[in-house]
Design a protein around this motif. Structure first.
Motif, PDB file in Angstrom:
ATOM      1  N   LEU A 173       0.832  -1.217   0.000  1.00 53.04           N
ATOM      2  CA  LEU A 173       0.000   0.000   0.000  1.00 53.04           C
ATOM      3  C   LEU A 173       0.861   1.260   0.000  1.00 53.04           C
ATOM      4  CD1 LEU A 173      -2.828  -1.005   2.525  1.00 53.04           C
ATOM      5  CD2 LEU A 173      -3.065  -0.659   0.044  1.00 53.04           C
ATOM      6  N   ASP A 174       1.997   1.221   0.680  1.00 52.65           N
ATOM      7  CA  ASP A 174       2.892   2.387   0.743  1.00 52.65           C
ATOM      8  C   ASP A 174       3.449   2.744  -0.636  1.00 52.65           C
ATOM      9  OD1 ASP A 174       2.522   2.699   3.423  1.00 52.65           O
ATOM     10  OD2 ASP A 174       4.387   1.698   4.016  1.00 52.65           O
ATOM     11  N   ARG A 175       3.347   1.843  -1.593  1.00 51.82           N
ATOM     12  CA  ARG A 175       3.938   2.073  -2.922  1.00 51.82           C
ATOM     13  C   ARG A 175       2.885   2.164  -4.029  1.00 51.82           C
ATOM     14  NH1 ARG A 175       6.828  -0.123   0.638  1.00 51.82           N
ATOM     15  NH2 ARG A 175       9.086   0.235   0.694  1.00 51.82           N
ATOM     16  N   LEU A 176       1.615   2.196  -3.630  1.00 55.44           N
ATOM     17  CA  LEU A 176       0.532   2.222  -4.632  1.00 55.44           C
ATOM     18  C   LEU A 176      -0.399   3.409  -4.404  1.00 55.44           C
ATOM     19  CD1 LEU A 176      -0.384  -1.567  -4.518  1.00 55.44           C
ATOM     20  CD2 LEU A 176       0.407  -0.360  -6.571  1.00 55.44           C
ATOM     21  N   PRO A 177      -0.994   3.935  -5.484  1.00 54.25           N
ATOM     22  CA  PRO A 177      -2.027   4.955  -5.304  1.00 54.25           C
ATOM     23  C   PRO A 177      -3.271   4.306  -4.689  1.00 54.25           C
ATOM     24  CG  PRO A 177      -1.950   4.258  -7.598  1.00 54.25           C
ATOM     25  CD  PRO A 177      -0.815   3.559  -6.909  1.00 54.25           C
ATOM     26  N   THR A 178      -4.034   5.061  -3.890  1.00 54.25           N
ATOM     27  CA  THR A 178      -5.252   4.492  -3.300  1.00 54.25           C
ATOM     28  C   THR A 178      -6.328   4.453  -4.371  1.00 54.25           C
ATOM     29  OG1 THR A 178      -4.641   5.496  -1.197  1.00 54.25           O
ATOM     30  CG2 THR A 178      -6.910   4.708  -1.397  1.00 54.25           C
ATOM     31  N   ASP A 179      -6.514   3.271  -4.952  1.00 51.96           N
ATOM     32  CA  ASP A 179      -7.415   3.156  -6.079  1.00 51.96           C
ATOM     33  C   ASP A 179      -7.906   1.703  -6.179  1.00 51.96           C
ATOM     34  OD1 ASP A 179      -8.667   3.907  -8.620  1.00 51.96           O
ATOM     35  OD2 ASP A 179      -7.105   2.657  -9.517  1.00 51.96           O
ATOM     36  N   ARG A 180      -9.197   1.513  -6.047  1.00 49.24           N
ATOM     37  CA  ARG A 180      -9.761   0.160  -6.023  1.00 49.24           C
ATOM     38  C   ARG A 180      -9.442  -0.610  -7.304  1.00 49.24           C
ATOM     39  NH1 ARG A 180     -13.958  -2.928  -8.936  1.00 49.24           N
ATOM     40  NH2 ARG A 180     -14.103  -4.771  -7.665  1.00 49.24           N
ATOM     41  N   GLU A 181      -9.553   0.070  -8.448  1.00 51.66           N
ATOM     42  CA  GLU A 181      -9.307  -0.596  -9.727  1.00 51.66           C
ATOM     43  C   GLU A 181      -7.864  -1.122  -9.792  1.00 51.66           C
ATOM     44  OE1 GLU A 181     -11.358  -1.279 -12.093  1.00 51.66           O
ATOM     45  OE2 GLU A 181     -10.029  -1.765 -13.776  1.00 51.66           O
ATOM     46  N   THR A 182      -6.927  -0.277  -9.341  1.00 53.33           N
ATOM     47  CA  THR A 182      -5.517  -0.697  -9.322  1.00 53.33           C
ATOM     48  C   THR A 182      -5.335  -1.904  -8.409  1.00 53.33           C
ATOM     49  OG1 THR A 182      -4.813   1.568  -9.700  1.00 53.33           O
ATOM     50  CG2 THR A 182      -3.145   0.063  -8.835  1.00 53.33           C
ATOM     51  N   TYR A 183      -5.912  -1.854  -7.208  1.00 53.40           N
ATOM     52  CA  TYR A 183      -5.773  -2.962  -6.253  1.00 53.40           C
ATOM     53  C   TYR A 183      -6.375  -4.247  -6.836  1.00 53.40           C
ATOM     54  CZ  TYR A 183      -4.923   0.641  -2.640  1.00 53.40           C
ATOM     55  OH  TYR A 183      -4.443   1.672  -1.909  1.00 53.40           O
ATOM     56  N   ALA A 184      -7.577  -4.103  -7.419  1.00 54.04           N
ATOM     57  CA  ALA A 184      -8.274  -5.290  -7.939  1.00 54.04           C
ATOM     58  C   ALA A 184      -7.476  -5.919  -9.074  1.00 54.04           C
ATOM     59  CB  ALA A 184      -9.672  -4.906  -8.413  1.00 54.04           C
ATOM     60  N   ARG A 185      -6.983  -5.097  -9.974  1.00 51.75           N
ATOM     61  CA  ARG A 185      -6.245  -5.627 -11.128  1.00 51.75           C
ATOM     62  C   ARG A 185      -4.877  -6.171 -10.725  1.00 51.75           C
ATOM     63  NH1 ARG A 185      -7.762  -5.179 -16.195  1.00 51.75           N
ATOM     64  NH2 ARG A 185      -5.632  -5.184 -17.010  1.00 51.75           N
ATOM     65  N   LEU A 186      -4.197  -5.449  -9.819  1.00 53.93           N
ATOM     66  CA  LEU A 186      -2.854  -5.885  -9.435  1.00 53.93           C
ATOM     67  C   LEU A 186      -2.896  -7.274  -8.790  1.00 53.93           C
ATOM     68  CD1 LEU A 186       0.161  -5.397  -9.199  1.00 53.93           C
ATOM     69  CD2 LEU A 186      -0.251  -4.165  -7.053  1.00 53.93           C
ATOM     70  N   HIS A 187      -3.821  -7.487  -7.878  1.00 53.88           N
ATOM     71  CA  HIS A 187      -3.896  -8.812  -7.244  1.00 53.88           C
ATOM     72  C   HIS A 187      -4.179  -9.887  -8.295  1.00 53.88           C
ATOM     73  CE1 HIS A 187      -4.669 -12.049  -4.517  1.00 53.88           C
ATOM     74  NE2 HIS A 187      -5.925 -12.167  -4.939  1.00 53.88           N
ATOM     75  N   ALA A 188      -5.118  -9.586  -9.197  1.00 49.16           N
ATOM     76  CA  ALA A 188      -5.440 -10.553 -10.251  1.00 49.16           C
ATOM     77  C   ALA A 188      -4.209 -10.857 -11.107  1.00 49.16           C
ATOM     78  CB  ALA A 188      -6.570 -10.009 -11.129  1.00 49.16           C
ATOM     79  N   LEU A 189      -3.478  -9.823 -11.481  1.00 52.19           N
ATOM     80  CA  LEU A 189      -2.297 -10.001 -12.337  1.00 52.19           C
ATOM     81  C   LEU A 189      -1.211 -10.817 -11.630  1.00 52.19           C
ATOM     82  CD1 LEU A 189      -2.161  -6.368 -13.796  1.00 52.19           C
ATOM     83  CD2 LEU A 189      -2.612  -8.460 -15.114  1.00 52.19           C
ATOM     84  N   ILE A 190      -1.046 -10.580 -10.318  1.00 48.94           N
ATOM     85  CA  ILE A 190      -0.038 -11.328  -9.558  1.00 48.94           C
ATOM     86  C   ILE A 190      -0.421 -12.812  -9.508  1.00 48.94           C
ATOM     87  CG2 ILE A 190       0.923 -11.673  -7.232  1.00 48.94           C
ATOM     88  CD1 ILE A 190       0.798  -8.587  -6.914  1.00 48.94           C
ATOM     89  N   VAL A 191      -1.706 -13.083  -9.262  1.00 52.76           N
ATOM     90  CA  VAL A 191      -2.159 -14.487  -9.230  1.00 52.76           C
ATOM     91  C   VAL A 191      -1.912 -15.141 -10.587  1.00 52.76           C
ATOM     92  CG1 VAL A 191      -4.178 -16.003  -9.001  1.00 52.76           C
ATOM     93  CG2 VAL A 191      -3.889 -14.077  -7.423  1.00 52.76           C
ATOM     94  N   LEU A 192      -2.293 -14.443 -11.657  1.00 49.72           N
ATOM     95  CA  LEU A 192      -2.106 -15.006 -13.001  1.00 49.72           C
ATOM     96  C   LEU A 192      -0.621 -15.239 -13.290  1.00 49.72           C
ATOM     97  CD1 LEU A 192      -4.695 -12.792 -14.914  1.00 49.72           C
ATOM     98  CD2 LEU A 192      -4.841 -15.268 -14.567  1.00 49.72           C
ATOM     99  N   HIS A 193       0.220 -14.273 -12.898  1.00 48.62           N
ATOM    100  CA  HIS A 193       1.657 -14.410 -13.156  1.00 48.62           C
ATOM    101  C   HIS A 193       2.232 -15.628 -12.428  1.00 48.62           C
ATOM    102  CE1 HIS A 193       5.620 -13.183 -14.308  1.00 48.62           C
ATOM    103  NE2 HIS A 193       6.029 -13.190 -13.058  1.00 48.62           N
ATOM    104  N   CYS A 194       1.845 -15.795 -11.177  1.00 44.33           N
ATOM    105  CA  CYS A 194       2.410 -16.896 -10.392  1.00 44.33           C
ATOM    106  C   CYS A 194       1.840 -18.253 -10.810  1.00 44.33           C
ATOM    107  CB  CYS A 194       2.188 -16.638  -8.903  1.00 44.33           C
ATOM    108  SG  CYS A 194       3.239 -15.304  -8.293  1.00 44.33           S
TER     109      CYS A 194
END
Ligand code: SF4
Length: 229
Positions: A173-194
């Motif tokens: 969170l300290d390195r991300l803008p407070t934005d639901r869309e960013t949070y939702a997509r980033l978690h999804a992308l990390i899961v897909l990447h791993c």
């Protein structure tokens, strides 16, 4: 790692995986998201899908319909997700929490801090499940972190070390803008990447957009061994 570097990680993940499908992407049905978030504990999404299909076919993938089921019926329907007796009890506890708030919609409409606490006070719901529900079902800016988050950033050579959920979440969170869309997509992308490339064993580094800078890749390369699957 600063905010710019985190933005670069996000952009690289997006380039690699934006085209892939993901179960809650872009926006899933809120009740189905909650049920899925509880059922996915300690199992694969494939098993969750089988349980969701059974619930859907029984007309029980709906808050009021599920609330009417007796526990034995619910257990039978969620059996494919494993630990089905516990999972049925967790779903029942979640329904009880919602009913105490006046219903499912009212629960999800709570301010995110209050909602998160209500969820954490519910038997069987921990921080990861609570943040999934806050972000993907209620559409508020909660960031989900998990073992995939820790694997990716640790391999890249960043992160708070071997700390737990709250420390990883704070670090992100300290390195991300407070934005639901960013949070939702980033978690999804990390899961897909791993799941697709940065796998626990035999990561497919030659196909990865981080291969030039990744600490894990460099360290293994220096040893002369291949880590590609
Ligand atoms: S280069 Fe390999 S270890 Fe590093 S992030 Fe990519 S897949 Fe994971």
């Amino acid at each position: 790692m600063d905010e710019q570097a985190m933005a670069a990680v996000y952009a690289t993940l997006d380039r690699m995986h934006a085209w892939r499908g993901w179960h809650w992407w872009p926006d899933g049905d809120p009740f189905e998201v909650c049920v899925g978030a509880i059922l996915v504990q300690n199992t694969s999404w494939m098993n969750v899908e089988r349980a969701l299909t059974r619930l859907r076919e029984a007309g029980a993938l709906d808050f009021r319909a599920m609330a009417r089921l007796v526990l034995a019926e619910l257990e039978e329907l969620v059996r494919p997700s494993g630990q089905y007796r516990q999972k049925a009890k967790k779903l029942r506890a979640f329904i009880d929490t919602a009913e105490r708030e006046g219903g499912f919609e009212r629960l999800l409409a709570l301010e995110m801090g209050v909602l998160r606490q209500r969820l954490l006070d519910t038997w069987g719901i921990g921080p990861e499940t609570a943040d999934c529900i806050v972000c993907y079902a209620s559409g508020q800016p909660a960031l989900v972190v998990d073992t995939y988050t820790a694997r990716l950033f640790t391999r890249l050579g960043h992160g708070p070390g071997g700390a737990g959920y709250e420390a990883w979440q704070r670090w992100m969170l300290d390195r991300l803008p407070t934005d639901r869309e960013t949070y939702a997509r980033l978690h999804a992308l990390i899961v897909l990447h791993c799941k697709h490339l940065c796998r626990k064993r035999a990561p497919r580094c030659t196909e990865c957009g981080f291969r030039e800078t990744c600490a894990f890749r460099r360290a293994n390369g220096l040893k002369g061994g291949s880590i590609d699957g």
